[in-house]
Scaffold this motif. Structure first.
Motif, PDB file in Angstrom:
ATOM      1  N   ALA A 360      81.575  81.212  45.223  1.00 30.72           N
ATOM      2  CA  ALA A 360      80.471  81.144  46.184  1.00 30.72           C
ATOM      3  C   ALA A 360      79.255  81.859  45.610  1.00 30.72           C
ATOM      4  O   ALA A 360      79.372  82.926  45.014  1.00 30.72           O
ATOM      5  CB  ALA A 360      80.888  81.786  47.500  1.00 30.72           C
ATOM      6  N   ASN A 361      78.101  81.250  45.789  1.00 29.70           N
ATOM      7  CA  ASN A 361      76.856  81.812  45.261  1.00 29.70           C
ATOM      8  C   ASN A 361      75.799  81.885  46.356  1.00 29.70           C
ATOM      9  O   ASN A 361      75.867  81.161  47.348  1.00 29.70           O
ATOM     10  CB  ASN A 361      76.303  80.928  44.147  1.00 29.70           C
ATOM     11  N   THR A 362      74.805  82.719  46.097  1.00 24.19           N
ATOM     12  CA  THR A 362      73.643  82.788  46.978  1.00 24.19           C
ATOM     13  C   THR A 362      72.408  82.505  46.136  1.00 24.19           C
ATOM     14  O   THR A 362      72.298  82.998  45.011  1.00 24.19           O
ATOM     15  CB  THR A 362      73.522  84.190  47.602  1.00 24.19           C
ATOM     16  N   LEU A 363      71.492  81.691  46.672  1.00 22.42           N
ATOM     17  CA  LEU A 363      70.223  81.428  45.995  1.00 22.42           C
ATOM     18  C   LEU A 363      69.097  81.822  46.941  1.00 22.42           C
ATOM     19  O   LEU A 363      69.113  81.446  48.114  1.00 22.42           O
ATOM     20  CB  LEU A 363      70.085  79.941  45.651  1.00 22.42           C
ATOM     21  N   THR A 364      68.145  82.563  46.421  1.00 24.83           N
ATOM     22  CA  THR A 364      66.985  82.909  47.245  1.00 24.83           C
ATOM     23  C   THR A 364      65.795  82.081  46.763  1.00 24.83           C
ATOM     24  O   THR A 364      65.343  82.244  45.628  1.00 24.83           O
ATOM     25  CB  THR A 364      66.655  84.410  47.131  1.00 24.83           C
ATOM     26  N   PRO A 365      65.289  81.154  47.598  1.00 26.76           N
ATOM     27  CA  PRO A 365      64.113  80.389  47.188  1.00 26.76           C
ATOM     28  C   PRO A 365      62.870  81.282  47.192  1.00 26.76           C
ATOM     29  O   PRO A 365      62.694  82.118  48.099  1.00 26.76           O
ATOM     30  CB  PRO A 365      63.988  79.307  48.258  1.00 26.76           C
ATOM     31  N   LEU A 366      62.052  81.085  46.199  1.00 30.20           N
ATOM     32  CA  LEU A 366      60.808  81.845  46.094  1.00 30.20           C
ATOM     33  C   LEU A 366      59.685  80.851  45.833  1.00 30.20           C
ATOM     34  O   LEU A 366      59.792  80.020  44.917  1.00 30.20           O
ATOM     35  CB  LEU A 366      60.930  82.812  44.911  1.00 30.20           C
ATOM     36  N   THR A 367      58.638  80.930  46.659  1.00 33.37           N
ATOM     37  CA  THR A 367      57.472  80.055  46.446  1.00 33.37           C
ATOM     38  C   THR A 367      56.235  80.945  46.390  1.00 33.37           C
ATOM     39  O   THR A 367      56.345  82.178  46.509  1.00 33.37           O
ATOM     40  CB  THR A 367      57.294  79.048  47.604  1.00 33.37           C
ATOM     41  N   ALA A 368      55.077  80.317  46.247  1.00 37.76           N
ATOM     42  CA  ALA A 368      53.835  81.102  46.224  1.00 37.76           C
ATOM     43  C   ALA A 368      53.696  81.903  47.522  1.00 37.76           C
ATOM     44  O   ALA A 368      53.029  82.943  47.552  1.00 37.76           O
ATOM     45  CB  ALA A 368      52.652  80.164  46.042  1.00 37.76           C
ATOM     46  N   ALA A 369      54.338  81.426  48.606  1.00 34.16           N
ATOM     47  CA  ALA A 369      54.276  82.124  49.903  1.00 34.16           C
ATOM     48  C   ALA A 369      55.204  83.336  49.934  1.00 34.16           C
ATOM     49  O   ALA A 369      55.214  84.084  50.908  1.00 34.16           O
ATOM     50  CB  ALA A 369      54.634  81.167  51.025  1.00 34.16           C
TER      51      ALA A 369
END
Ligand code: CTP
Length: 400
Positions: A360-369
């Protein structure tokens, strides 16, 4: 889903029992319809025992014709969310392509408004015959899906195309047909890189990394299920999902060349590949011999595929990268987002082996916001779906 599984008369009919069992295991309701020829290869009792549902169709010897066949074909046609014919004979393809309906299965195929998926199996000569190919083209033009047969040793003793596709591939195609399309991603052409790259030192030695490519393959499947047309540029040995255009590559340079050839046609890029950052300065044509004393390996940088494509993008094209970080995750990822000029970056915590090969993995999305709500922890297939849903929402908002 309620799946109607049509089984026609071919040796591969014995594999349909496994398919029915797998689909039930995946949580679907499965009802089988046997043609008369199909019932010579597999019994209704096997199928009804595995599915827990009645088995329909022509087998007068076993009393399988039901009381009201005229209504039955309409009931079954309405009941189904999806109709799958596996194995499909040349005969049944021909009937359906030409609107003929002399038995229960062919009447259901004509009456249903559900999507129809064919998994043909037959002798190579029959499969390659222009009449069969023309019938398939006609069925495709009706919007039907086809799970192409594989090549191998056939029951008739010939070697060639015509072998029923693997049960897992048919189940994958069923998953695709049954998945809800996501506004935002439907109709988008998405390029996905996946897997490790391999940089050869000589004909037997290679520099590579521990990535399996599983996350990229699951992303390809999730974006496909969402309604995107996916091209997967894939290193490593994993099988590509059904319905995805797969381009096999070995080195970072090969991956870049394959991506550049596709990029002009794509709406967006998801760069999930674990690209080798270095390659040997030269690949030796012969196996290198060991020598006495210390040996040196000169490495040079490989191209950054994601950065190269992001720099060459046209207006409207989007790019998503991954950042595998072991410390100060968001800080490093934000720097990559800016330096590579990306729309989003998915931040993966690789400390203590949490990413490569983990369950199991976790991904944190990161955008310009800034950072978004983390996705997970989830197994890779579900995490890939969460990524597709998140990005579909972002795109839908942009398109609105
Ligand atoms: N990537 C790429 N081509 C490369 C290296 C990386 O396309 N030659 C892509 C990866 O697919 C990933 C992103 O760039 O989407 C980030 O890769 P990562 O290895 O985390 O970071 P690097 O940019 O290589 O930087 P560093 O190794 O310094 O962390």
């Amino acid at each position: 889903m309620q799946i109607l599984l049509g089984i026609t008369g071919g040796v591969a009919a014995y594999k349909s029992a496994d398919l029915a069992r797998l689909l039930v295991h995946q949580g679907h309701r499965v009802r089988c319809v046997l043609t008369e020829a199909g019932a010579r290869f597999i019994t209704p009792l096997t199928l009804s025992s595995l599915t827990g549902e009645p088995c329909y169709g022509a087998n007068p010897d076993l009393g399988e014709w039901r009381a009201q066949p005229v209504v039955e074909h309409i009931d079954l046609a309405r009941w189904a969310d999806l109709v799958v014919v596996a194995p499909a004979t040349a005969d049944m393809l021909g009937k359906a392509a030409n609107g003929l309906a002399p038995d229960l299965l062919s009447t259901v195929l004509l009456a249903t408004r559900a999507p129809i998926l064919w998994a043909p199996a037959m002798n190579t000569g029959m499969w390659e015959h222009p009449a069969v190919q023309a019938n398939l083209a006609r069925l495709r033009s009706f919007g039907h899906g086809v799970v192409e047969p594989g090549a191998g040793l056939l029951a008739c003793g010939e070697e060639g195309a015509g072998k029923l596709a693997d049960i897992a591939v048919i189940a994958d195609a069923i998953q695709c047909h049954g998945s809800p399309r996501l506004p935002g991603l439907t109709g988008q052409r998405v390029l996905i890189t996946a897997g490790p790259t391999r940089e050869d030192l000589d004909p037997v030695r290679t520099l590579t990394n521990r990535s399996t490519g599983a996350m990229g393959v699951e992303l390809a499947r999730a974006f496909r299920d969402a309604g995107a047309a996916v091209t997967l540029v894939l290193g490593g040995d994993l099988a590509a999902p059904w319905g995805v255009e797969a381009l096999r590559v070995r080195s970072a340079q090969e991956m870049l060349a394959a991506c550049q050839a596709q990029w002009g046609l794509a709406d967006g890029l998801v760069a999930a590949a674990a690209v080798a950052d270095q390659r040997p300065e030269a690949t030796l044509p012969e196996k290198a011999k060991k020598t006495a004393g210390p040996e040196q390996l000169v490495l040079v940088r490989t191209p950054d595929i994601l950065a190269t494509l992001a720099a060459a993008r046209r207006p409207g094209q989007w790019t998503i990268g991954f950042a595998a970080e072991s410390e100060r995750h968001l800080e490093h990822a934000a720097a990559k987002l800016r330096s590579k000029g990306l729309d989003a970056i998915l931040v993966n915590d690789v400390q203590a082996g949490r990413a490569f090969g983990a369950q199991a993995n976790t991904l944190t999305p990161l955008t310009a916001a800034g950072p978004q709500t983390p996705l997970g922890p989830l197994p890779k297939d579900q995490l890939a779906r969460a990524v597709a849903q998140w990005w579909a929402q972002q795109l839908a908002t942009r398109q609105a």
